[in-house]
Design a protein around this motif. Structure first.
Motif, short mmCIF file in Angstrom:
data_model
loop_
_atom_site.label_atom_id
_atom_site.label_comp_id
_atom_site.label_asym_id
_atom_site.label_seq_id
_atom_site.Cartn_x
_atom_site.Cartn_y
_atom_site.Cartn_z
N ASN A 1 0.85 -1.20 0.00
CA ASN A 1 0.00 0.00 0.00
C ASN A 1 0.88 1.25 0.00
OD1 ASN A 1 -2.03 1.83 0.21
ND2 ASN A 1 -2.80 1.13 2.19
N PRO A 2 1.02 1.92 -1.16
CA PRO A 2 2.01 3.00 -1.32
C PRO A 2 1.73 4.23 -0.47
CG PRO A 2 0.58 2.84 -3.24
CD PRO A 2 0.23 1.69 -2.37
N LEU A 3 2.80 5.01 -0.25
CA LEU A 3 2.71 6.21 0.58
C LEU A 3 2.63 7.47 -0.30
CD1 LEU A 3 5.62 5.20 2.98
CD2 LEU A 3 3.16 4.80 3.30
N LEU B 1 -9.20 8.55 -7.95
CA LEU B 1 -9.10 7.26 -7.25
C LEU B 1 -9.66 7.34 -5.84
CD1 LEU B 1 -5.45 6.11 -8.15
CD2 LEU B 1 -7.55 5.93 -9.50
N ARG B 2 -9.69 8.55 -5.27
CA ARG B 2 -10.26 8.73 -3.93
C ARG B 2 -10.90 10.11 -3.91
NH1 ARG B 2 -6.38 8.41 1.28
NH2 ARG B 2 -5.75 10.47 0.56
N ALA C 1 -14.56 1.87 -7.98
CA ALA C 1 -14.45 1.34 -6.60
C ALA C 1 -14.77 2.40 -5.55
CB ALA C 1 -13.07 0.77 -6.38
N ILE C 2 -14.82 3.68 -5.95
CA ILE C 2 -15.17 4.72 -4.97
C ILE C 2 -16.64 4.58 -4.59
CG2 ILE C 2 -15.56 7.20 -4.67
CD1 ILE C 2 -13.08 7.76 -6.17
N ILE C 3 -17.47 4.22 -5.57
CA ILE C 3 -18.90 4.20 -5.32
C ILE C 3 -19.41 2.80 -5.00
CG2 ILE C 3 -20.73 5.78 -6.06
CD1 ILE C 3 -19.25 6.07 -8.70
N SER C 4 -18.77 1.78 -5.58
CA SER C 4 -19.28 0.43 -5.37
C SER C 4 -18.36 -0.38 -4.49
CB SER C 4 -19.41 -0.30 -6.71
OG SER C 4 -19.93 0.55 -7.66
N LYS C 5 -18.92 -1.42 -3.92
CA LYS C 5 -18.14 -2.34 -3.11
C LYS C 5 -17.14 -3.07 -4.02
CE LYS C 5 -18.80 -6.24 -0.04
NZ LYS C 5 -19.72 -6.98 0.79
N PRO C 6 -15.85 -3.08 -3.66
CA PRO C 6 -14.89 -3.80 -4.49
C PRO C 6 -15.30 -5.27 -4.63
CG PRO C 6 -13.75 -2.49 -2.85
CD PRO C 6 -15.21 -2.43 -2.52
N GLY D 1 -4.67 1.17 -1.44
CA GLY D 1 -5.19 1.32 -0.10
C GLY D 1 -6.70 1.25 -0.02
N MET D 2 -7.38 1.51 -1.13
CA MET D 2 -8.84 1.56 -1.10
C MET D 2 -9.45 0.15 -1.02
SD MET D 2 -9.63 4.85 -1.17
CE MET D 2 -11.21 5.26 -1.93
N LYS D 3 -8.61 -0.88 -1.19
CA LYS D 3 -9.18 -2.23 -1.12
C LYS D 3 -9.22 -2.77 0.31
CE LYS D 3 -5.03 -5.05 -2.13
NZ LYS D 3 -3.97 -4.26 -2.73
#
Ligand code: TXA
Ligand code: MG
Length: 361
Positions: free
Chosen positions: A75-77, A207-208, A229-234, A244-246
């Motif tokens: 998960n990148p910084l 992405l976010r 993926a912002i709006i729906s469940k991955p 990181g969003m996963k």
């Protein structure tokens, strides 16, 4: 459990210094900058949330961030800079649209994903050939980056999976004993993490979501896409592009459920569920708007703000999730807060914190 895994670093002395963002104590900032230069970890306020900073050019320092947070290493910084000119040191093939957006919204709550240059270590980018870069506007953050003389890699300063910290006390709760210093600069002004825009695809893609909204971005650079993926469940066919969003995120200990529908439905549903929980011996928390808070019949009610004031809702969201944890509630019900712009970022965080547990009318 995660806590056991990194017990070995929970014996460090964490120093806390208070700094007034409008009258910065140079001695304190210089000490913090020394720690960063020496490869240590300093938590500091930004305008979005508190960050957990380390020298972004040092693989060892970046690795320490992952250890302190218990963060997965893929998960990148985000690399934080203090001057727009520095963008081209750490990123290559920068499209004109990225420069245009930077000129309008930097310093500020927006991060760009770009191709990385060789001097950015893979430890900082989670093994990716791209790098996320942001120039924050918070005086303390900027002064710290400038005095350190290096870009600062900084994820949000919470334990991985917990709500992002909007106050130094939140950082202390998660990071005491794991990091060298916490700069207490008071409550942050925004309360949600930065908007992330990926410039490495054909059409720039959000992405976010965050305080810099899609409309504000399109105003400057024209059409952009939004990562589904912002709006729906991955799922197997919806995979977030920001690693990181996963992961489960922003989550309180209690089981959180968001209730959606017209106000009458939301209030009666929350009352029905919380009454059943109370009967079952569970302690209930309710996230309520200023307008409706008096209508709940059971449970501890915390007011997140007026439904018409999305900035206050954004500012209070993570703090309220943590307060309910402190109060030891078992379940939390939340009203939903729909609208455009910042409301979308609020709902994104709230629904993720609920692990996508939403009751619809
Ligand atoms: O407001 C913020 O952005 C705060 C403050 C401290 O600046 N930082 C923050 O960092 O929220 P963090 O690590 O909690 O979230 C960064 C997000 C993660 O979802 C990560 O996967 C994504 O940015 N990210 C970082 N580098 C990326 C890259 N090269 N490509 C795609 N996503 C990236
Ligand atoms: Mg985070």
């Amino acid at each position: 459990m995660q806590a056991k895994w990194y017990n070995f670093i929970v014996d460090m002395k964490t120093e806390i210094i208070e700094i007034d963002k409008n009258n910065i104590d140079k001695t304190g900032i210089c000490r913090a900058a020394d720690i960063i230069r020496d490869g240590g970890l300093v938590a500091f306020p930004t305008e979005t949330v508190y960050g957990l900073g380390a020298n972004a050019l040092s693989p060892q320092a970046s690795r320490k961030i992952y250890e302190a947070k218990g963060r997965p290493s893929d998960n990148p910084l985000i690399l934080h800079i203090a001057s727009m000119d520095d963008m081209q040191i750490y990123a290559g093939q920068i499209p004109d649209k990225a420069y245009k957006l930077a000129r309008r919204h930097w310093p500020g709550a927006i991060t760009f994903v770009l191709k990385k240059t060789n001097i950015v270590p893979y430890e900082t980018t989670g093994g990716l050939d791209t790098v996320a870069i942001r120039m924050p506007s918070h005086n303390i953050a900027r002064e710290l980056i400038e005095r350190s003389g290096v870009p600062i890699a900084a994820p949000s300063a919470n334990l991985s999976g917990k709500p992002s910290p909007t106050k130094a006390s939140h950082v202390f709760c998660d990071m005491n004993g794991r990091i060298d210093m916490i700069i207490d600069g008071g409550m942050v002004p925004v309360g949600l993490e930065s908007t992330i825009v990926d410039f490495t695809c054909d059409v720039p893609t959000i992405l976010r979501s965050g305080a810099i909204t899609k409309a504000m971005i399109e105003n400057v650079i024209g059409d952009v896409l939004v990562d589904r993926a912002i709006i729906s469940k991955p799922s197997s066919d919806i995979k977030p592009k920001a690693p990181g969003m996963k992961y489960r995120h922003y989550a309180p200990r209690a089981e959180l459920t968001v209730v959606e529908g017209d106000e009458g439905f939301v209030i009666s549903k929350i009352n029905e569920l919380s009454m059943a929980d109370r009967r079952g011996g569970r302690k209930v928390g309710i996230i309520a708007s200023e307008e409706n808070h008096g209508l709940y019949t059971h449970g501890e009610v915390l007011i997140i703000g007026s439904r018409r004031d999305e900035e206050t809702i954004a500012l209070n969201l993570f703090d309220i999730l943590r307060r309910f944890d402190d109060m030891g509630v078992d379940v939390i019900y939340s009203e939903s807060f729909h609208g455009e712009g910042l409301y979308e970022a609020i709902m994104n965080r709230l629904v993720k914190a609920a692990g996508y547990k939403v009751i619809n009318q």
